[in-house]
Design an enzyme around this catalytic site. Structure first.
Site, PDB file in Angstrom:
ATOM      1  CB  CYS A 116      10.794  23.292  11.835  1.00  0.00           C
ATOM      2  SG  CYS A 116      10.391  25.055  11.854  1.00  0.00           S
ATOM      3  CB  CYS A 119       7.371  27.061  14.394  1.00  0.00           C
ATOM      4  SG  CYS A 119       7.474  27.397  12.628  1.00  0.00           S
ATOM      5  CB  SER A 120       5.987  22.564  14.178  1.00  0.00           C
ATOM      6  OG  SER A 120       4.900  23.403  13.821  1.00  0.00           O
ATOM      7  CB  CYS A 121       8.267  24.219   8.769  1.00  0.00           C
ATOM      8  SG  CYS A 121       7.768  25.935   9.042  1.00  0.00           S
TER       9      CYS A 121
END
Ligand code: FE
Length: 208
Positions: A116, A119-121
């Site tokens: 991602c 961010c951190s999906c």
């Protein structure tokens, strides 16, 4: 917990959290956590252990079962490739951060890896919480620019003839890699197969 970028078309996420809001939220969570620790409701060790369990055990075990079933059952594999969210829900795994899943299959000619970039999906129902490195800037930026190099640093050497595809997860779509079934595992039962599937192979930074 990190923020998750959203696209304006997603009706569930009407507004994007700016970094100030995220910071406020983080501070609030830290205060609540400290309060619970001070009152003796939980211990820091217990909280860390719970996070560790989600990072390394519960989550990825679900994904391993999905992969094992896909290897063992060609019809299931086709359903998984057509509508991953639905096929994954067949095994009882669904919910937050897994509403729109796409499974990409590794073959001898294509290796897939997931990131991602914003961010951190990450697909929580099948992989649990993302590992620390997944959320950090070096992985998020470099895997797009020099995937082959980054994979090498993970100890994963992809043959030069194999194309590497990088998939950018978001709040809209969460990707999961279907690793190639190793030759030594061709005759294993589904249960045995699930045991050899690692979290990193489903992110695509490892081959089996
Ligand atoms: Fe994200």
């Amino acid at each position: 917990m990190s923020d998750h970028h959203d696209a304006p078309s997603n009706p569930y996420l009407k507004k994007r959290r700016d970094s100030g809001e995220t910071e406020k939220l983080t501070k609030r969570v830290q205060k609540i956590e400290q309060l619970l620790i001070d009152k003796g409701v939980v211990t820091k060790e217990a909280l860390d252990r719970i996070i560790e369990i989600y990072e390394t055990d519960i989550g990825p075990l679900n994904g391993s079962q999905v992969v094992a079933k896909a290897w063992a059952d060609e019809d299931y594999k086709q359903r998984l490739k057509t509508d991953a969210t639905k096929a994954i829900a067949e095994l009882g795994f669904s919910g937050l951060q897994g509403e729109h899943m796409v499974v990409v299959e590794n073959t001898p000619s294509v290796h897939n890896v997931v990131v991602c970039t914003l961010c951190s999906c990450y697909p929580w129902p099948v992989l649990g919480l993302p590992p620390k490195w997944y959320k950090e800037a070096p992985y998020r930026s470099r895997i797009v620019i020099e995937p082959r190099e980054v994979l090498k640093e993970f100890g994963t050497n992809i043959p030069s003839a194999t194309e590497i595809r990088v998939w950018d997860s978001s709040a809209e779509i969460r990707y999961m890699v279907l690793p190639q079934q190793p030759n030594y595992a061709k005759n294993m039962s589904e249960e045995e197969l699930a045991k050899i599937v690692t979290r990193d192979s489903m992110i695509g930074v490892e081959t089996l």
